[in-house]
Motif scaffolding. Structure first.
Motif, PDB file in Angstrom:
ATOM      1  N   ARG B  13       0.844  -1.196   0.000  1.00  0.00           N
ATOM      2  CA  ARG B  13       0.000   0.000   0.000  1.00  0.00           C
ATOM      3  C   ARG B  13       0.873   1.237   0.000  1.00  0.00           C
ATOM      4  O   ARG B  13       2.019   1.210   0.452  1.00  0.00           O
ATOM      5  N   LYS B  14       0.292   2.305  -0.516  1.00  0.00           N
ATOM      6  CA  LYS B  14       0.988   3.583  -0.464  1.00  0.00           C
ATOM      7  C   LYS B  14       0.767   4.225   0.894  1.00  0.00           C
ATOM      8  O   LYS B  14      -0.279   4.036   1.534  1.00  0.00           O
ATOM      9  N   GLU B  15       1.733   5.004   1.291  1.00  0.00           N
ATOM     10  CA  GLU B  15       1.623   5.722   2.563  1.00  0.00           C
ATOM     11  C   GLU B  15       0.394   6.616   2.543  1.00  0.00           C
ATOM     12  O   GLU B  15       0.078   7.237   1.528  1.00  0.00           O
ATOM     13  N   PHE B 103      -4.432 -20.666  18.115  1.00  0.00           N
ATOM     14  CA  PHE B 103      -4.170 -21.203  16.788  1.00  0.00           C
ATOM     15  C   PHE B 103      -4.007 -20.018  15.839  1.00  0.00           C
ATOM     16  O   PHE B 103      -4.824 -19.099  15.839  1.00  0.00           O
ATOM     17  N   PHE B 104      -2.975 -20.079  15.012  1.00  0.00           N
ATOM     18  CA  PHE B 104      -2.634 -18.930  14.196  1.00  0.00           C
ATOM     19  C   PHE B 104      -2.974 -19.140  12.724  1.00  0.00           C
ATOM     20  O   PHE B 104      -2.891 -20.250  12.191  1.00  0.00           O
ATOM     21  N   GLY B 105      -3.302 -18.026  12.079  1.00  0.00           N
ATOM     22  CA  GLY B 105      -3.416 -18.013  10.634  1.00  0.00           C
ATOM     23  C   GLY B 105      -2.028 -17.886  10.028  1.00  0.00           C
ATOM     24  O   GLY B 105      -1.038 -17.694  10.743  1.00  0.00           O
ATOM     25  N   PRO B 106      -1.921 -17.953   8.687  1.00  0.00           N
ATOM     26  CA  PRO B 106      -0.613 -17.932   8.019  1.00  0.00           C
ATOM     27  C   PRO B 106       0.059 -16.567   8.014  1.00  0.00           C
ATOM     28  O   PRO B 106       1.240 -16.470   7.694  1.00  0.00           O
ATOM     29  N   GLY B 107      -0.671 -15.516   8.365  1.00  0.00           N
ATOM     30  CA  GLY B 107      -0.082 -14.186   8.435  1.00  0.00           C
ATOM     31  C   GLY B 107      -0.204 -13.402   7.147  1.00  0.00           C
ATOM     32  O   GLY B 107      -0.341 -13.965   6.051  1.00  0.00           O
ATOM     33  N   THR B 108      -0.159 -12.076   7.285  1.00  0.00           N
ATOM     34  CA  THR B 108      -0.118 -11.159   6.141  1.00  0.00           C
ATOM     35  C   THR B 108       1.072 -10.238   6.334  1.00  0.00           C
ATOM     36  O   THR B 108       1.215  -9.615   7.387  1.00  0.00           O
ATOM     37  N   ARG B 109       1.906 -10.197   5.298  1.00  0.00           N
ATOM     38  CA  ARG B 109       3.049  -9.282   5.355  1.00  0.00           C
ATOM     39  C   ARG B 109       2.645  -8.004   4.642  1.00  0.00           C
ATOM     40  O   ARG B 109       2.447  -7.997   3.433  1.00  0.00           O
ATOM     41  N   LEU B 110       2.525  -6.931   5.389  1.00  0.00           N
ATOM     42  CA  LEU B 110       2.132  -5.635   4.843  1.00  0.00           C
ATOM     43  C   LEU B 110       3.373  -4.765   4.649  1.00  0.00           C
ATOM     44  O   LEU B 110       4.186  -4.617   5.571  1.00  0.00           O
ATOM     45  N   THR B 111       3.479  -4.222   3.455  1.00  0.00           N
ATOM     46  CA  THR B 111       4.561  -3.280   3.151  1.00  0.00           C
ATOM     47  C   THR B 111       3.938  -1.969   2.690  1.00  0.00           C
ATOM     48  O   THR B 111       3.157  -1.948   1.731  1.00  0.00           O
ATOM     49  N   VAL B 112       4.275  -0.909   3.378  1.00  0.00           N
ATOM     50  CA  VAL B 112       3.784   0.411   2.993  1.00  0.00           C
ATOM     51  C   VAL B 112       4.919   1.181   2.333  1.00  0.00           C
ATOM     52  O   VAL B 112       5.998   1.333   2.902  1.00  0.00           O
ATOM     53  N   LEU B 113       4.644   1.624   1.104  1.00  0.00           N
ATOM     54  CA  LEU B 113       5.696   2.250   0.300  1.00  0.00           C
ATOM     55  C   LEU B 113       5.656   3.763   0.420  1.00  0.00           C
ATOM     56  O   LEU B 113       4.598   4.353   0.647  1.00  0.00           O
TER      57      LEU B 113
END
Lengths: 109, 113
Positions: B13-15, B103-113
């Motif tokens: 996502r954009k800042e 119990f955990f989900g697989p995760g989301t890696r969020l990158t803000v540009l």
């Protein structure tokens, strides 16, 4: 404050034994968990201790001493796939999990 | 198969933009959690919910919002007010009671540009 301490990183050799320590100071205690987390993946449950003593589960064992605020995870017959981070977490008096920063375990051939 | 799903696995996502991360579970668990994990650090609790239509702030709730309209779903919105949103986000669930294995989900890696 609440605090859980684990070594940041450990290195061991394939086929050997390694012990990962965890000390805690929390408001109340309702059990201690160990989770394994491979890089970029979700943590997966390894063990739960609520009474003093050793719990054995295959190659992995977990020990708890409530009076000392201390636990360890023992991994035997290390395999390359055991390279991961190991997270210690304590269930406090409000049944909330307090997490340590994790120990990165590096296995060398 | 029972479990927790998070989507997407990677998100850019954009800042300045808000972004919503989804979390769905079919384990019939009452409690759900959102954690943030930064490199070399442990899990930090953002929000948790123990029952539908109710949720509580965790240790680092500023800049985040959640809703719990259904038992199965606990979406997390990362708002533009969150100063350092780039991180690995993990959703978890547990049943109520003394034994609180999450119990955990697989995760989301969020990158803000």
């Amino acid at each position: 404050g609440q605090n859980i301490d684990q070594p940041t990183e450990m290195t061991a050799t394939e086929g050997a034994i390694v012990q990962i320590n965890c000390t805690y100071q929390t408001s109340g205690f309702n059990g201690l968990f160990w989770y394994q987390q491979h890089a970029g993946e979700a943590p997966t449950f390894l063990s739960y201790n609520v009474l003093d003593g050793l719990e054995e589960k295959g190659r992995f064992s977990s020990f708890l001493s409530r009076s000392k605020g201390y636990s360890y995870l023992l991994l035997k017959e290390l395999q390359m796939k055991d390279s991961a981070s190991y997270l210690c977490a304590v269930l406090d008096s409000n049944y909330q999990l307090i997490w340590g920063a994790g120990t990165k375990l590096i296995i060398k051939p | 198969d029972g479990g927790i799903t998070q989507s997407p696995k990677y998100l850019f996502r954009k800042e300045g933009q808000n972004v919503t991360l989804s979390c769905e579970q079919n384990l019939n668990h009452d409690a759900m959690y959102w954690y943030r994990q930064d490199p070399g650090q442990g899990l930090r609790l953002i929000y948790y919910s123990q029952i539908v239509n109710d949720f509580q702030k965790g240790d680092i709730a500023e800049g985040y919002s959640v809703s719990r309209e259904k038992k199965e779903s606990f979406p997390l919105t990362v708002t533009s007010a969150q100063k350092n949103p780039t991180a690995f986000y993990l959703c978890a669930s547990s049943s109520q009671g003394d034994y609180n294995e999450q119990f955990f989900g697989p995760g989301t890696r969020l990158t803000v540009l």
